[in-house]
Design an enzyme around this catalytic site. Structure first.
Site, short mmCIF file in Angstrom:
data_model
loop_
_atom_site.label_atom_id
_atom_site.label_comp_id
_atom_site.label_asym_id
_atom_site.label_seq_id
_atom_site.Cartn_x
_atom_site.Cartn_y
_atom_site.Cartn_z
N ASN A 53 56.57 50.89 -47.33
CA ASN A 53 57.37 52.10 -47.33
C ASN A 53 56.49 53.27 -46.93
O ASN A 53 55.53 53.60 -47.63
CB ASN A 53 57.99 52.35 -48.71
CG ASN A 53 59.02 51.30 -49.05
OD1 ASN A 53 59.88 50.98 -48.24
ND2 ASN A 53 58.94 50.74 -50.24
N LYS B 79 61.10 45.95 -40.10
CA LYS B 79 60.60 44.83 -40.89
C LYS B 79 60.10 43.68 -40.02
O LYS B 79 59.20 42.93 -40.42
CB LYS B 79 61.68 44.35 -41.86
CG LYS B 79 61.91 45.30 -43.02
CD LYS B 79 62.92 44.73 -44.01
CE LYS B 79 62.97 45.57 -45.27
NZ LYS B 79 63.35 46.95 -45.05
N PHE C 205 75.88 45.42 -64.27
CA PHE C 205 74.61 46.09 -64.61
C PHE C 205 74.54 47.52 -64.08
O PHE C 205 73.48 48.12 -64.07
CB PHE C 205 73.41 45.29 -64.10
CG PHE C 205 73.30 43.93 -64.72
CD1 PHE C 205 73.03 43.77 -66.05
CD2 PHE C 205 73.51 42.79 -63.95
CE1 PHE C 205 72.95 42.51 -66.64
CE2 PHE C 205 73.42 41.53 -64.51
CZ PHE C 205 73.14 41.39 -65.86
N GLU D 233 57.18 44.49 -47.60
CA GLU D 233 57.41 45.59 -46.67
C GLU D 233 56.47 46.73 -47.02
O GLU D 233 55.86 46.75 -48.10
CB GLU D 233 58.86 46.08 -46.72
CG GLU D 233 59.26 46.69 -48.06
CD GLU D 233 60.71 47.13 -48.09
OE1 GLU D 233 61.39 47.01 -47.05
OE2 GLU D 233 61.16 47.59 -49.15
N GLU E 222 54.57 46.72 -50.56
CA GLU E 222 55.25 45.93 -51.57
C GLU E 222 54.97 44.44 -51.38
O GLU E 222 54.96 43.94 -50.24
CB GLU E 222 56.76 46.19 -51.52
CG GLU E 222 57.11 47.65 -51.77
CD GLU E 222 58.60 47.88 -51.98
OE1 GLU E 222 59.39 46.93 -51.76
OE2 GLU E 222 58.97 49.00 -52.36
N ASN F 142 68.80 44.27 -56.17
CA ASN F 142 67.60 44.54 -55.38
C ASN F 142 67.12 45.98 -55.47
O ASN F 142 66.32 46.42 -54.65
CB ASN F 142 67.80 44.16 -53.90
CG ASN F 142 68.08 42.68 -53.74
OD1 ASN F 142 67.38 41.85 -54.29
ND2 ASN F 142 69.13 42.35 -53.00
N ARG G 36 56.42 56.41 -47.05
CA ARG G 36 56.90 57.64 -47.69
C ARG G 36 56.44 57.65 -49.14
O ARG G 36 55.81 56.71 -49.61
CB ARG G 36 58.43 57.70 -47.66
CG ARG G 36 59.06 56.44 -48.26
CD ARG G 36 60.55 56.55 -48.43
NE ARG G 36 61.19 55.28 -48.70
CZ ARG G 36 61.22 54.66 -49.87
NH1 ARG G 36 60.58 55.17 -50.91
NH2 ARG G 36 61.85 53.51 -50.02
#
Length: 727
Positions: free
Chosen positions: A350, A176, A408, A348, A335, A295, A352
């Site tokens: 990803n 990152k 949650f 970031e 993202e 998250n 994949r």
């Protein structure tokens, strides 16, 4: 050009759907029948088919491909491989030997015991499996080794194709800190923050003060919501540094952290990119992923209600610019966080296939797994940016084996005693890697499936999702269907007024289930009364007239007392064939249905309102558990006489459990902070439990002296196990 024409034809076909709905529904029904006969559960979204990108059998591809993953994503890759004529190899741990992905593959190799570090992260064992089976390529799925540069490098050194980007792109985007610097150089909007590695908790506090609270502490090598903490002050920064570094080390083998400004109440919107090895790159529109807990995404949709064409294009172009800057080749996701004024910031990349890729497939008609395999084989992309459509709307719900009433969603484990996917509902796709009898264990992610619905517009897709959730049968483990259903019908969600704080904002005291309106409560009561009478009538047919009859066999009216929550209702029910006439608290309602008590799903009609319910349990004492509008309600139904007599029964005394700390979930004990004789204050950390790679701090419910400690670091505990006892 042929591919472009193919995509345009899909768009034209969809426009004709409105005029040819009857014919298309018949076509869909036929295809659904074909799908149900298929060995694999690869179901079509609409009559246009799941993917418009037809496979060219003359195009050379890999002969054999190994999937370095498990569960639903392994099954998903295998399905496309079968379509392309590629033989597949599954890997599995000891406990996954009978898993669905193992049965689907042409070959299977065991790579170790249950813990991921000894199996699905065991590179030596996986490399040995590749040599043993002579696989020419490896698809890593998501998670595990999907973004591991060392694994990619080892494959390259053995001449095995990695279905993903090259090692350089994985390294650049997987870190990152480095990815943020590269994004800045590529003129991508980035979040203010510290671009180096945070050494310790003291430095974390200093940096956080310089940036200004609130801040986000996150793992440099992280992803999937693991190793991330929000801190609003110095104390939370120190605690966040500790937990994030531990989670990062556990999940990724890399405890480096970075800190950046936390953007309060943003939306989380991501752009799907697809690039080849010839310098071509496309953005395949966006996915709205703002509904999250801890998250981690819960519900996604494509497209987003928030983006206008200009913002969408700007985000897409920045995503492609970043992909080209690192010479990216494969499917990837960039993202972004976006504020209320549509300012967007790089979060970031990803490197994949994303969990939520199916919704992009639905609106574009592309098979992303097929595109990844083609790119890895060296073929150029077959489409241009202008060819990429937005056809209709798609919504995905992540169905988890979790208890939504606990934070949650805390993990649940167990065996799926009954399982039936809602594939009879039109325009539904289910990506799963389990079946009836499968075990949900503490070792892996608790996802049961990804439930996807498609519609010509958002309202239609959401209606389908509501119907699909009501028709999803999952028994044996706790699940989050109640939460998913409540979210998709909430006025704020329906209006598109969402952000990453949606769940805590809408449910500040935690999720409590569906709150019944008066009309809904009456529907539930009369349905329960009908089920009760039906079962009693059936018992009379099977058993004959008992010596002491609770109700005379020729009774026309059943006088009942139904307890729902703290309220008791007087009900009078009568049966006329398959129709029940029920008077509840003076209001008369008609209930009709097929009334198959052996069926997991019951379709009932209450005064013209159609509902799909599930009767989860019933006993001789009149206790019923009914899943209604997604939420499970417990009712007690007694005859009027039995209800009068029950008032004289002694009530059970509720046990005081404030002195006992029990584990709220199955998991492993990471640390125990107290010992017998210690004094603890209310809210003080007592121990830490790790479940599904997430660490959870458990605190004392009251001030007191520790009487006994029933656990120690390294032990595995079950839900409800005693951990610490106070005097």
């Amino acid at each position: 050009m042929m591919a472009a024409a193919s995509l345009r034809r899909v768009g034209a076909w969809q426009q004709r759907q409105q005029q040819q709905r009857g014919a298309l529904e018949r076509l869909f029904g036929a295809r659904a029948c074909i799908a149900q006969l298929s060995k694999w559960r690869w179901y079509l979204i609409t009559s246009r088919g799941l993917h418009s990108t037809a496979y060219d059998p003359n195009e050379k591809t890999f002969e054999k491909l190994l999937i370095a993953n498990r569960g639903e994503i392994a099954c998903r890759v295998i399905k496309t491989c079968k379509k392309m004529g590629i033989k597949t190899v599954a890997i599995h741990s000891d406990v996954d030997s009978s898993a669905v992905h193992v049965k689907m593959a042409d070959e299977a190799v065991c790579v170790g015991p249950a813990p991921t570090s000894k199996s699905y992260l065991n590179m030596d064992a996986i490399m040995e499996a590749i040599k043993k089976t002579r696989a020419q390529a490896v698809h890593p799925g998501y998670g595990f080794l999907s973004e591991n540069k060392e694994f990619s490098g080892r494959l390259a050194s053995e001449g095995v194709a990695f279905i993903g980007p090259d090692m350089h792109a994985i390294q650049a985007m997987g870190d990152k800190i480095e990815s943020k610097l590269l994004a800045k150089n590529a003129k991508v909007n980035t979040i203010p923050g510290f671009d180096g590695v945070v050494k310790d908790a003291d430095e974390a506090v200093r940096i956080a003060r310089e940036i200004g609270y609130p801040v986000m502490i996150k793992a440099s090598a992280g992803g999937g919501g693991k190793g991330m903490r929000i801190a609003w002050d110095d104390e939370e920064t120190r605690e966040g540094f500790r937990f994030s570094s531990q989670e990062a080390a556990s999940s990724f083998g890399d405890d480096r952290l970075l800190i950046e400004k936390f953007i309060d109440n943003p939306r989380h919107i991501e752009i799907q990119v697809l690039a080849d090895k010839h310098g071509n790159a496309l953005w395949l529109n966006e996915r709205e992923c703002s509904i999250q807990r801890r998250n981690q995404k819960v519900i996604e949709e494509a497209p987003s209600t928030f983006l206008d064409p200009e913002t969408r294009r700007a985000m897409g172009e920045q995503a492609v610019a970043l992909a080209k800057a690192v010479k990216y080749s494969s499917a990837g996701t960039v993202e972004f966080l976006i504020d209320s004024k549509k300012n967007f910031f790089f979060l970031e990349m990803n490197t994949r296939l994303q969990v939520e890729h199916p919704i992009t497939e639905c609106i574009t008609g592309l098979d992303l797994v097929q595109e990844m395999i083609r790119v890895a084989k060296g073929y150029p992309l077959r489409h241009k940016q202008a060819d990429i459509p937005i056809n209709g709307w798609a919504v995905e719900c992540r169905v988890y084996a979790e208890d939504p009433y606990k934070s949650f969603g805390l993990p649940s484990i167990g065996r799926l005693s009954q399982y039936k996917e809602p594939l009879h509902v039109p325009n539904v796709r289910v990506d799963s890697g389990i079946q009836q009898g499968s075990e949900i264990s503490i070792y892996y992610d608790p996802m049961i499936s990804k439930l996807i619905t498609y519609g010509s517009n958002r309202a239609e897709a959401l209606r389908r999702m509501e119907e699909a959730l009501d028709s999803y049968v999952i028994r044996g483990v706790a699940h989050n269907i109640a939460l998913l259903r409540e979210v998709i019908i909430h006025p704020r969600f329906v209006q598109g007024d969402i952000n990453t704080k949606f769940l805590p904002d809408v449910y500040p005291d935690g999720f409590k289930g569906h709150t019944l309106k008066d009309s809904e409560k009456r529907e539930l009561l009369v349905t329960a009364a009908s089920l009760y009478v039906l079962e009693r009538l059936r018992s009379q047919r099977f058993l004959g007239t008992p010596r002491v009859s609770i109700v005379p066999p020729d009774a026309n009216n059943w006088e009942l007392s139904i307890q729902l929550g703290e309220t008791t209702h007087s009900v009078i029910a009568s049966c006329q064939g398959s129709t029940f006439l029920v008077d509840v608290d003076g209001i008369k309602l008609s209930v009709t249905g097929e009334w198959n008590l052996a069926s997991a799903l019951l379709s009932v009609n209450v005064n013209g309102v159609q509902r799909t319910i599930q009767c989860l349990s019933r006993d001789a004492g009149g206790n019923l558990s009914i899943q209604f509008l997604g939420t499970v309600y417990k009712l007690r139904i007694l005859t009027k006489l039995a209800a009068e007599l029950s008032k004289h029964m002694p009530e059970k005394v509720v046990e005081d459990t404030s002195s006992i700390l029990r584990s709220p979930m199955p998991g492993a004990v990471v640390a125990v902070s107290v010992k017998p004789g210690d004094m603890v204050a209310e809210g003080q950390e007592v121990c830490v439990i790790e479940a599904m790679k997430m660490q959870n701090s458990l605190v004392a419910a009251k001030t007191g002296k520790v009487k006994a400690v029933h656990c120690k670091a390294g032990e595995t505990v079950g839900e409800g196990d005693e951990l610490v006892e106070l005097e």
